[in-house]
Design a protein around this motif. Sequence first.
Motif, PDB file in Angstrom:
ATOM      1  N   GLU A 332      -7.294  -2.520   5.279  1.00 37.46           N
ATOM      2  CA  GLU A 332      -8.328  -2.799   4.354  1.00 37.46           C
ATOM      3  C   GLU A 332      -7.800  -2.520   2.757  1.00 37.46           C
ATOM      4  N   ASP A 333      -7.177  -1.516   2.733  1.00 34.10           N
ATOM      5  CA  ASP A 333      -6.695  -1.124   1.399  1.00 34.10           C
ATOM      6  C   ASP A 333      -4.971  -1.654   1.649  1.00 34.10           C
ATOM      7  N   SER A 334      -4.779  -2.847   1.171  1.00 33.61           N
ATOM      8  CA  SER A 334      -3.595  -3.341   1.152  1.00 33.61           C
ATOM      9  C   SER A 334      -2.534  -3.469  -0.169  1.00 33.61           C
ATOM     10  N   THR A 335      -3.118  -2.963  -1.011  1.00 31.08           N
ATOM     11  CA  THR A 335      -2.625  -2.707  -2.417  1.00 31.08           C
ATOM     12  C   THR A 335      -1.413  -1.794  -2.408  1.00 31.08           C
ATOM     13  N   GLY A 336      -0.583  -2.154  -3.233  1.00 28.61           N
ATOM     14  CA  GLY A 336       0.821  -1.251  -3.167  1.00 28.61           C
ATOM     15  C   GLY A 336       2.025  -2.060  -2.910  1.00 28.61           C
ATOM     16  N   ARG A 337       3.080  -1.445  -2.782  1.00 24.77           N
ATOM     17  CA  ARG A 337       4.458  -2.092  -2.423  1.00 24.77           C
ATOM     18  C   ARG A 337       4.535  -2.234  -0.709  1.00 24.77           C
ATOM     19  N   TRP A 338       5.080  -3.327  -0.642  1.00 21.68           N
ATOM     20  CA  TRP A 338       5.325  -4.032   0.830  1.00 21.68           C
ATOM     21  C   TRP A 338       6.786  -4.230   0.848  1.00 21.68           C
ATOM     22  N   ARG A 339       7.253  -3.884   2.195  1.00 24.46           N
ATOM     23  CA  ARG A 339       8.691  -4.637   2.327  1.00 24.46           C
ATOM     24  C   ARG A 339       8.826  -4.973   3.718  1.00 24.46           C
ATOM     25  N   ILE A 340       9.473  -6.052   3.943  1.00 24.51           N
ATOM     26  CA  ILE A 340       9.848  -6.390   5.393  1.00 24.51           C
ATOM     27  C   ILE A 340      11.296  -6.192   5.903  1.00 24.51           C
ATOM     28  N   ASP A 341      11.358  -5.242   6.551  1.00 17.99           N
ATOM     29  CA  ASP A 341      12.835  -5.014   6.932  1.00 17.99           C
ATOM     30  C   ASP A 341      13.223  -5.934   8.035  1.00 17.99           C
ATOM     31  N   VAL A 342      14.339  -6.812   7.975  1.00 11.37           N
ATOM     32  CA  VAL A 342      14.935  -7.547   9.036  1.00 11.37           C
ATOM     33  C   VAL A 342      16.004  -7.045   9.527  1.00 11.37           C
ATOM     34  N   MET A 343      15.756  -6.283  10.913  1.00  8.48           N
ATOM     35  CA  MET A 343      16.737  -5.464  11.623  1.00  8.48           C
ATOM     36  C   MET A 343      17.037  -6.000  12.986  1.00  8.48           C
ATOM     37  N   THR A 344      18.350  -5.674  13.276  1.00  6.77           N
ATOM     38  CA  THR A 344      18.696  -6.050  14.590  1.00  6.77           C
ATOM     39  C   THR A 344      17.974  -5.064  15.579  1.00  6.77           C
ATOM     40  N   ALA A 345      18.170  -5.313  16.908  1.00  4.37           N
ATOM     41  CA  ALA A 345      17.231  -4.746  17.974  1.00  4.37           C
ATOM     42  C   ALA A 345      17.820  -3.199  18.151  1.00  4.37           C
ATOM     43  N   SER A 346      19.217  -3.079  17.471  1.00  2.00           N
ATOM     44  CA  SER A 346      19.827  -1.754  17.575  1.00  2.00           C
ATOM     45  C   SER A 346      19.698  -1.042  16.542  1.00  2.00           C
ATOM     46  N   GLY A 347      18.715  -1.452  15.423  1.00  2.00           N
ATOM     47  CA  GLY A 347      18.341  -0.695  14.330  1.00  2.00           C
ATOM     48  C   GLY A 347      19.360  -0.875  13.053  1.00  2.00           C
ATOM     49  N   GLN A 348      20.319  -1.963  12.913  1.00  2.00           N
ATOM     50  CA  GLN A 348      20.998  -2.207  11.749  1.00  2.00           C
ATOM     51  C   GLN A 348      20.052  -3.342  10.740  1.00  2.00           C
ATOM     52  N   ARG A 349      20.098  -3.007   9.465  1.00  2.00           N
ATOM     53  CA  ARG A 349      19.373  -3.865   8.590  1.00  2.00           C
ATOM     54  C   ARG A 349      20.123  -4.995   8.394  1.00  2.00           C
ATOM     55  N   ILE A 350      19.634  -6.206   8.184  1.00  2.00           N
ATOM     56  CA  ILE A 350      20.214  -7.372   7.895  1.00  2.00           C
ATOM     57  C   ILE A 350      19.805  -7.904   6.761  1.00  2.00           C
ATOM     58  N   GLY A 351      18.484  -7.542   6.133  1.00  2.00           N
ATOM     59  CA  GLY A 351      18.016  -7.802   4.869  1.00  2.00           C
ATOM     60  C   GLY A 351      16.899  -7.318   4.798  1.00  2.00           C
ATOM     61  N   VAL A 352      16.095  -7.270   3.426  1.00  2.00           N
ATOM     62  CA  VAL A 352      14.979  -6.819   3.024  1.00  2.00           C
ATOM     63  C   VAL A 352      14.345  -7.806   2.096  1.00  2.00           C
ATOM     64  N   LEU A 353      12.746  -8.126   2.612  1.00  2.00           N
ATOM     65  CA  LEU A 353      12.175  -8.929   1.346  1.00  2.00           C
ATOM     66  C   LEU A 353      10.889  -8.007   0.956  1.00  2.00           C
ATOM     67  N   ARG A 354      10.856  -8.161  -0.280  1.00  2.00           N
ATOM     68  CA  ARG A 354       9.712  -6.909  -0.826  1.00  2.00           C
ATOM     69  C   ARG A 354       8.851  -7.783  -1.714  1.00  2.00           C
ATOM     70  N   PHE A 355       7.544  -7.316  -1.807  1.00  2.00           N
ATOM     71  CA  PHE A 355       6.637  -7.782  -2.527  1.00  2.00           C
ATOM     72  C   PHE A 355       5.388  -6.734  -2.805  1.00  2.00           C
ATOM     73  N   ASN A 356       4.627  -6.967  -3.698  1.00  2.00           N
ATOM     74  CA  ASN A 356       3.690  -5.979  -4.410  1.00  2.00           C
ATOM     75  C   ASN A 356       2.305  -6.703  -4.376  1.00  2.00           C
ATOM     76  N   VAL A 357       1.308  -6.056  -3.447  1.00  2.00           N
ATOM     77  CA  VAL A 357      -0.068  -6.397  -3.441  1.00  2.00           C
ATOM     78  C   VAL A 357      -0.875  -5.812  -4.655  1.00  2.00           C
ATOM     79  N   ALA A 358      -1.554  -6.458  -5.462  1.00  2.00           N
ATOM     80  CA  ALA A 358      -2.408  -5.876  -6.516  1.00  2.00           C
ATOM     81  C   ALA A 358      -3.545  -6.447  -6.785  1.00  2.00           C
ATOM     82  N   THR A 359      -4.596  -5.849  -7.190  1.00  2.00           N
ATOM     83  CA  THR A 359      -6.124  -6.396  -7.552  1.00  2.00           C
ATOM     84  C   THR A 359      -5.993  -7.028  -8.771  1.00  2.00           C
TER      85      THR A 359
END
Length: 413
Positions: A332-359
């Motif tokens: 309901e309150d989605s404002t603020g910083r978001w990120r999408i971590d692209v991870m392997t199944a074992s927990g290693q990070r492949i990459g990151v997508l970031r975005f900001n939600v604001a009114t």
Amino acid sequence: MSPNRPPEPAGRTDPGTPAGASRLGVWEARIERLTEKIRPWSWLWPPVAFLAGAGSFFLVERQQWLGAMLALGMLLTWCLLLSESLIGRFLSRRGYPTLPRGVTTFIAQMVHQETLFFTLPFLLATTVWTSGQAIFTLAMVGLAILSVLDPLYYRLAEQKRSLYFAFHAQCVFLVVLVSLPTLLHLTTGQSLLLALAATVIFSLPSLMHLLRPMTVRRWLLMLALLPLLAGIAWAGRIWVPPASLWISGSALSPAFDVESRTPQGSLQLTPDALSRQGLYAYTAIHAPRGLREEVVHEWRHKGELIDRIPLEIQGGRAEGYRAWTHKRNFPEDSTGRWRIDVMTASGQRIGVLRFNVATDADSATRADGHISSPPGLPGLNIRGLIADPESQPSAESQNNVDQRSRPSEKGNS
């Protein structure tokens, strides 16, 4: 012995030495002479190893068998180095001559240089430089520099044996981590587990050197330390780059063309817009040919995990295996910083997508569907030499190389 008398040539043995020792000594003398001839040119070895690693990295895509042969050569070199000490002890106990310490240290230095500079292209290309992986990769660059500084390296080898063995174990970790996905098509998680197991095994000499003299109590302490070290290493896996996987292109968009497998549309990411249309996260993930891997899109809001959506990718496509998730149910309150971590199944990070939600639409991120490559080294896009995220596959391959997430209550489709 007269001070003017020349030293005994390597390979000369006393009459009481076992049969065959003289012949073995001749071969060792040849190795010593060859080592002395190579020493003045040893400065060439690190750049050659780096070029070999870069060649293997690129050839995995264009000539997979040749890249695999280079990686296999690395593993064989390590097998020879690891067996050298065992062979030396076996020979010395039976009265056979062995190579001088300086020669074996020089050979070990060459192998360490080969390992570190061979694996650097893989690490540099797959590191997420906006994460803790940058620290790990820069540390490996530091070890590579140490391996070419003779005064520091030989001081480490001769005076700091426990640190030297730890250095050796780290090199074992790198060669297993980088080589196995290419040679055996193991997943990054399987390769990481084997690399950690090899590191724990080869850290034994370092622990034994630190705990000398070995008593029953210290043996028990060492046995207790080994699983602790393994646990710490596994907990730090997120800092280790997945040396065979990286994102070649990524995008955020309000719509998606399934037929062409491309993000579409443009949207200012305000709470109202997200609740109406949702958001697509698109990633083109590069993997070696023949590798099947499960990856995960982890949607996080202000650091808190909101959704975790698994995807399965298949390697072999130069532009990357295109996978996407569609999130429709936002808080309901989605404002603020978001990120999408692209991870392997074992927990290693492949990459990151970031975005900001604001009114305020001017402060919100604009999701325009533009496919961009992630940042690499400043001014040097290593990944761009292989993968073009904008290019499209042939029609016959589109049905086989792309995947989307399945519908669920989480709001992905």
